[in-house]
Design an enzyme around this catalytic site. Sequence first.
Site, PDB file in Angstrom:
ATOM      1  CD  GLU A  20      -3.493  -5.511   3.933  1.00 30.32           C
ATOM      2  OE1 GLU A  20      -4.372  -4.750   4.424  1.00 30.32           O
ATOM      3  OE2 GLU A  20      -2.344  -5.628   3.971  1.00 30.32           O
ATOM      4  CD  GLU A  27      -3.268  -0.717   2.102  1.00 32.03           C
ATOM      5  OE1 GLU A  27      -3.132   0.327   2.684  1.00 32.03           O
ATOM      6  OE2 GLU A  27      -4.151  -1.555   2.082  1.00 32.03           O
TER       7      GLU A  27
HETATM    8  C1  PNW Z   1      -4.450  -1.625   5.551  1.00 33.09           C
HETATM    9  N1  PNW Z   1      -7.816   3.671   4.610  1.00 33.09           N
HETATM   10  O1  PNW Z   1      -4.477  -0.354   5.670  1.00 33.09           O
HETATM   11  C2  PNW Z   1      -3.025  -2.063   5.900  1.00 33.09           C
HETATM   12  O2  PNW Z   1      -2.047  -2.813   5.035  1.00 33.09           O
HETATM   13  C3  PNW Z   1      -2.969  -2.915   7.216  1.00 33.09           C
HETATM   14  O3  PNW Z   1      -1.709  -2.899   7.641  1.00 33.09           O
HETATM   15  C4  PNW Z   1      -4.018  -2.471   7.917  1.00 33.09           C
HETATM   16  O4  PNW Z   1      -4.196  -3.194   9.358  1.00 33.09           O
HETATM   17  C5  PNW Z   1      -5.459  -2.782   7.201  1.00 33.09           C
HETATM   18  O5  PNW Z   1      -5.556  -2.313   5.996  1.00 33.09           O
HETATM   19  C6  PNW Z   1      -6.498  -2.311   8.229  1.00 33.09           C
HETATM   20  O6  PNW Z   1      -6.802  -0.903   8.287  1.00 33.09           O
HETATM   21  C7  PNW Z   1      -5.285   0.605   5.439  1.00 33.09           C
HETATM   22  O7  PNW Z   1      -7.945   4.533   5.261  1.00 33.09           O
HETATM   23  C8  PNW Z   1      -5.303   1.812   6.258  1.00 33.09           C
HETATM   24  O8  PNW Z   1      -8.714   3.723   3.421  1.00 33.09           O
HETATM   25  C9  PNW Z   1      -6.306   2.577   6.021  1.00 33.09           C
HETATM   26  C10 PNW Z   1      -6.990   2.666   4.708  1.00 33.09           C
HETATM   27  C11 PNW Z   1      -7.049   1.409   4.230  1.00 33.09           C
HETATM   28  C12 PNW Z   1      -6.036   0.735   4.356  1.00 33.09           C
END
Ligand code: PNW
Length: 455
Positions: free
Chosen positions: A361, A172
């Site tokens: 994911e 990401e």
């Molecule tokens: C992902 N958003 O993060 C990450 O790859 C993980 O480490 C994390 O724990 C998981 O998703 C859950 O949050 C994100 O704001 C964080 O759209 C924020 C966003 C999307 C993905």
Amino acid sequence: SSPGTRRPAAAFPEGFRWGTATSSYQVEGATHEAGRGPSIWDTFTQQPGRIRDGSTGQVSVDHFNRYKEDVALMKSMGTHTYRFSIAWPRVFPEGSGPANPKGFDFYDRLVDALLAAGIEPYATLYHWDLPQALQDRGGWESRDTAEAFGEYAALVAGKLTDRVRQIFTLNEMQTFVEQGHETGNFAPGLKLPPGRLNQVRHHAALAHGLAVQAVRANGRRGTRVGPAENIATAIPAVETMENIRAAELATRELNAPYLTVMMEGRYTDAYLARAGRDAPRFTEQDLRTISSKVDFVGLNVYAPTQYVLASEAAPGYAALPFPSSHPHMASSWLTLGPEALYWAPRHAARLWQVKNIFITENGASAADQPAPDGAVYDVDRVMYLRNCLMHLQRATAEGVPVRGYFLWSLLDNFEWADGYATRFGLVHVDYATQKRTPKLSAAFFREVIARNAPA
Ligand code: PNW
């Protein structure tokens, strides 16, 4: 036979690979053990006010010491694969220069335990825990960080690809670039102006390309490599040919400095025009590196980015505002839109002719209140997952080449700026005792895997 008792028609393709995912800083703990150097998340979590509950990843769920129990949990669910990340500061405590002789000990043990359990390891090279020493020298604003990442990737490939045959480069980019360098919500907590932010984006993309090349040059033959990117997904609000095309165009622009440049080897005209004087500085050679051929594309898909309709006027699509009543999971950003699991891989396959896609994911934060009997009946997470999987199954049934799915996450863990207040696990963790208790969703996932269908 009576209705509903036959083999599900809506099954996934044979050989579809089911797994769970975690990341190093979120689950390992043991941040001072075996010669690991500090990462930007160690620094960030020490700063007052950064993490909702004031917590850190110093101990987390102690995966570093409890990995055997955790592999047994995976095995009990019947998963085929496990996606974990390697902590760069374990391997290079100073970011570059001398490697830590003990840097791979934990990953060697983990990989051997996975293989002994019949679970295939998929390793991510970077899940946001940049060595602090590199941040001190400019972090992702510096091109040297991308170069150092290439050297780190080369060493990992040399050490692990005898057993780890599948490598993801950066997790990401969009999230760590924008949350870490624009809003400042994530480490390193910066709020950069647009020009410097675009240069960070460019260096992250360059790091991806350098890592692809390093894995090819140093990995055992047949090692497969690709990104794990959270594709921003535009969804046709009503499914017509015109709106579908509009959603594809919107998706291409939404991902311009991330997946689009990786897949196309150029920044879109609209991105460069929008950036104007703040466009990144780059060479043609950079673009060739960034678009180095990958073997698969990992897509992290949680929520729809926007719903669109076709429009007569340029750029050919119009985004609709999210209605204020739109439902979401426990995290407010996690809006419900399970059809994103259909459209994200379909758009990637059609825009860029991607031949092998993994959902790297998907998962949900939920209330996760233990019941009086101690169990966690996370019906809300099961609802979320069931709906996502039904839409993903539609994609595979229509021939979109999705090869596997990693559920975020195996365990409750350190959810970045939310600390331990937000849970994403299939397995509940009592943080006081480290006791692991599979939730209802773990039983659900086991059933999905056994039936190879959205149970
Ligand atoms: C992902 N958003 O993060 C990450 O790859 C993980 O480490 C994390 O724990 C998981 O998703 C859950 O949050 C994100 O704001 C964080 O759209 C924020 C966003 C999307 C993905």
